[in-house]
Enzyme design. Structure first.
Site, mmCIF file in Angstrom:
data_model
loop_
_atom_site.group_PDB
_atom_site.id
_atom_site.type_symbol
_atom_site.label_atom_id
_atom_site.label_comp_id
_atom_site.label_asym_id
_atom_site.label_seq_id
_atom_site.Cartn_x
_atom_site.Cartn_y
_atom_site.Cartn_z
ATOM 1 C CG HIS A 1 -1.886 -1.195 1.132
ATOM 2 N ND1 HIS A 1 -1.589 -2.382 1.778
ATOM 3 C CD2 HIS A 1 -3.047 -1.396 0.473
ATOM 4 C CE1 HIS A 1 -2.555 -3.265 1.525
ATOM 5 N NE2 HIS A 1 -3.444 -2.696 0.734
ATOM 6 C CB CYS B 1 -2.564 -6.854 -1.412
ATOM 7 S SG CYS B 1 -4.263 -6.889 -2.046
HETATM 8 N N1 GLN Z 1 -5.716 -10.850 -7.447
HETATM 9 C C1 GLN Z 1 -6.112 -9.559 -6.981
HETATM 10 C C2 GLN Z 1 -5.021 -8.550 -7.304
HETATM 11 O O1 GLN Z 1 -3.900 -8.891 -7.212
HETATM 12 C C3 GLN Z 1 -6.393 -9.540 -5.504
HETATM 13 C C4 GLN Z 1 -6.895 -8.211 -5.033
HETATM 14 C C5 GLN Z 1 -7.355 -8.194 -3.598
HETATM 15 O O2 GLN Z 1 -6.994 -9.003 -2.816
HETATM 16 N N2 GLN Z 1 -8.156 -7.239 -3.229
HETATM 17 O O3 GLN Z 1 -5.279 -7.437 -7.610
HETATM 18 ZN ZN ZN Z 2 -5.423 -8.512 -1.172
#
Ligand code: GLN
Ligand code: ZN
Length: 765
Positions: free
Chosen positions: A705, A737
């Site tokens: 993030h 993420c």
């Molecule tokens: N596969 C998605 C990405 O990488 C997962 C997004 C999420 O967890 N919100 O964007």
């Molecule tokens: Zn995520």
């Protein structure tokens, strides 16, 4: 006579005027004065709309530049010291909501303050700013927003009922400031006099009624909460306009008992979420209290069943008399879009079934009219409503027998993998030949300006589908080449072809429709446009196979297919209300299962099914958790178990506080789970150990993030810490993420560091 009321109107405006205004203000393109004037115009327009629609009791102070909980913090002087030295009230307000970074010069000091924490507002997709309290917290009436907005409406001839977040909810939704151990509810005694001050000022200004929102009453609360309420409200009623306590999003259960003993003027009930509570409340409601009946869904976009609502209202009228009954939406309309009027491109048949906020106002007025003067007075409207509901119920667009049959005949075999995990793990190792500490990413790579531009060109017809295809191929090639180069073990294609992880699938599933302008506020100026699931869901053709297969053709390394799970699709959409959510979840699960099976057939050896929303779908009352987790995990299993043992199933969740739902995480039986972990402490990993979790785990080793590039050393320290809890053979190394919000330069550097970290641990292993 029975009256109609609204509890809150969406703030953004028919064309998201507020978003545009606020963002322009942040960018320095409009002045504070223009911001104030623009918002004033918007408030006036919304009050007039409600008045013209025939609503008797219209809310004020439901407007907010950012968030109504932040408003309350600002009004009651709950402003942490780091925000107190900013230039103006508005500057500190926005700084609390979104942080503020400003370079200094000879005249002003540099500023660099983070935003306060943001949390989901109950089980909605709206997020509020969490108030921060200290042990020596002082409260004061720091601004007069509720009074100003009341007077502003009055000045244009509209009498309103101000909406204020109630004192108990305000405290319970907050938290102790970092390093402080105060339990916010302990501050009630100090807070109440400031509420008293505000309420008596509203009374002086002429308000006859106020709405105090106490949604915490529908959560499980300790018995002591009763005394807090008693103490606060016995004091408040003395100098206040008549108080209506509004509850929503669930049932009051035993809280009804003390609420009906408070000297307040009325109670609002959510009868959409919890219709069964009406009878018990009618039985105990004392003669001095009125009852506001939430009979129109403030959280969804379907036309109401007016005759059913009228029946409910009539029942209350018979029990307690018409003067004590108010017809209202279940909760504030904050959670539905503005109006269907701007849906000019939508399929007419489906459009006929929808009611956004503006249309819901008419529904409320019609119900009231029917109860007050008899159904004959609104016969035409009632007939039109009944006809529309009948058309919807009978529509061939909704019901598809083969989809229903599939859901009705789920066999136990469809809810489990062929072999237990240890056997699958062996077969997968043989097939994939991954090193220890395998590396991967969560799916998306940077959605650059060029990627978004290409998509918008395709939409506008400036790109042919072939041109767009070529463009995406180029992106996938770059992405795969980089990953090989950086030595990542399980690759992804990068998700460049997707706008949004739920919308992308919705656009390709049957039973979904998209609005043009159905925006709802998510946080601050950010709005989302959820897909509408109107009918039986299925998948008529492969959706992701083309891109996954293309990406796999570019490399010998395993390519991971990327899908969104059934519960996340459900949670982030407007869901049909004519069947249980569970059924819709299972239909989505089958659609995804079909895709999983096709990916496997196409030679994709690893498939990830993202379920970031499974936790946020948890019911608000503990007593309802087990039932939800049963069907939610079943839906995930249904989506993921159609493959052979050799195919490795991953799942991903963007949070890590699942200590309390661990058995369900285990039951999902994913071969690999990647989770957000970089921000949290190691308590979570402890839980994996304690629950003797046996499958593989990739706790994120860095926070995506922020644009910051994590060093090799700091990620090594994280992995080393993980290894105190998790056996070497189970640990994956990955970010926490998807990378879509990041830029390429930082992603490249961070991932090169990440693979170096994995290599250093392999060398030791
Ligand atoms: N596969 C998605 C990405 O990488 C997962 C997004 C999420 O967890 N919100 O964007
Ligand atoms: Zn995520």
């Amino acid at each position: 006579m029975v009256s109609s009321a609204n509890l809150g109107f969406p703030r953004m405006g028919a064309n998201r005027e507020l978003k545009k205004l606020v963002e322009a203000y942040w960018a320095g393109k409009v002045t504070e004065q223009e911001l104030q004037q623009g918002s004033k115009d918007l408030r006036a327009a919304h009050w007039k709309l409600q008045k013209d629609s025939g609503i008797d009791i219209i809310p004020s102070n439901d407007f907010s530049f950012y968030d109504h909980v932040l408003d309350a913090a600002h009004t009651f002087g709950v402003i942490p010291s780091k925000y107190q030295h900013l230039q103006s009230g508005l500057e500190s307000y926005f700084a609390m909501g979104r942080g503020l970074q400003r370079a200094g010069d000879a005249n002003v000091q540099a500023v660099d303050v983070p935003a306060q924490e943001m949390k989901k507002w109950f089980d909605t997709n709206y997020h509020y700013i969490v108030p921060e309290f200290t042990s020596n917290q002082q409260f004061s009436l720091a601004n007069s927003k509720p009074i100003d907005e009341y007077l502003e409406a009055k000045a244009i001839g509209i009498e309103t009922r101000p909406v204020i977040l109630g004192p108990i909810s305000f405290l319970l939704l907050g938290k102790a400031a970092k390093g402080d151990s105060v339990q916010p509810i302990q501050l009630l005694e100090k807070l109440v006099p400031v509420y008293e001050q505000l309420l008596s000022k509203l009374k002086q200004a002429g308000a006859s009624d106020v709405q105090l929102d106490e949604p915490v009453l529908i959560l499980d609360q300790p018995a002591s909460i009763k005394d807090a309420f008693k103490h606060a409200y016995e004091v408040l009623v003395k100098s206040s306009p008549r108080i209506l306590v509004a509850t929503y999003f669930g049932r009051l259960d035993s809280n009804v008992e003390f609420l009906t003993q408070l000297p307040i003027h009325g109670i609002h009930l959510d009868l959409v979420r919890a219709p069964e509570q009406l009878d018990s409340v009618l039985k105990v409601l004392p003669a001095h209290q009125t009852l506001s009946l939430g009979v129109i869904n403030g959280r969804n976009i379907w036309k109401a069943n007016l005759s059913k609502a009228i029946e409910t209202v009539n029942k209350a009228v018979q029990a307690i008399g018409s003067d004590r009954v108010i017809v209202a939406p279940s909760c504030s309309m904050l959670h539905t879009p503005h109006s269907t009027e701007s849906e000019t491109k939508m399929d007419q048949e489906i459009l006929d079934w929808l009611a956004f906020s503006a249309e819901k106002l008419h529904e409320l007025a019609t119900i009231k009219e029917a109860v007050a003067t008899g159904p004959a007075s609104v016969q035409v409207k009632l007939q039109a409503n009944a006809d529309s509901l009948a058309r919807r119920a009978a529509s061939k667009r909704i019901h598809r027998q083969e989809v229903k049959d599939r859901v009705n005949n789920i066999s136990p075999d469809q809810l489990k993998r062929r072999s237990p995990f240890p056997e699958r793990q062996k077969l997968q190792q043989e097939k994939l030949k991954l090193p220890k500490f395998p590396t991967t990413t969560v799916g998306s790579f940077p959605q650059t300006r060029e990627v978004r531009l290409a998509r918008s060109k395709l939409k506008k017809g400036e790109y042919t589908p072939e041109q767009y295809d070529e463009f995406i191929k180029g992106e996938v090639q770059k992405c795969v080449k980089f990953q090989e180069d950086a030595n990542i073990d399980v690759l992804v294609h990068g998700e460049f072809e997707r706008n949004d992880m739920v919308e992308f699938f919705g656009e390709n599933f049957e039973g979904h429709v998209f609005t043009q302008n159905g925006w709802v506020q998510s946080y601050g100026s950010r709005c989302v446009k959820p897909p509408v699931i109107f009918g039986d869901v299925s998948r008529s053709r492969p959706i992701t196979v083309y891109w996954s297969q293309y990406a796999q053709s570019l490399t010998k390394k395993p390519m991971k297919g990327m899908l969104t799970g059934p519960i996340t699709c459900l949670q982030w959409s407007f869901v049909r209300d004519d069947q249980p959510r569970k059924d819709t979840a299972n239909q989505l699960a089958f659609a995804i299962r079909d895709e999983v099976v096709d990916l496997e057939k196409a030679g994709i050896p690893v498939i990830q099914i993202d379920e970031p929303a499974i936790r946020e779908g948890l019911p608000l009352r503990r007593a309802d958790w087990d039932a939800y987790l049963q069907w939610a995990v079943d839906a995930f299993l249904l989506s993921s178990t159609g493959v052979h043992d050799q195919t490795q199933i991953h799942t991903h969740m963007c949070y890590s506080d699942f200590n309390d739902i661990f058995p369900s995480i285990k039951r999902m039986d994913a071969d690999v789970i990647t989770i957000e972990n970089s921000k949290s402490d190691l308590k979570l990993l402890n839980a994996f150990e304690q629950h003797s979790y046996t499958n593989e785990i990739g706790p994120g080793v860095y926070d995506i993030h922020s644009p910051r590039v994590p060093s090799v050393q700091e990620m090594q320290e994280r992995v080393a810490a993980m290894l105190k809890y998790l056996p070497t053979g189970l640990v994956w190394v990955n970010p926490d993420c998807g990378l879509k919000t990041r830029g390429w330069p930082e992603v490249e550097q961070a991932l090169r560091n990440l693979t170096q970290v994995a290599q250093s641990f392999r060398a030791q292993a």
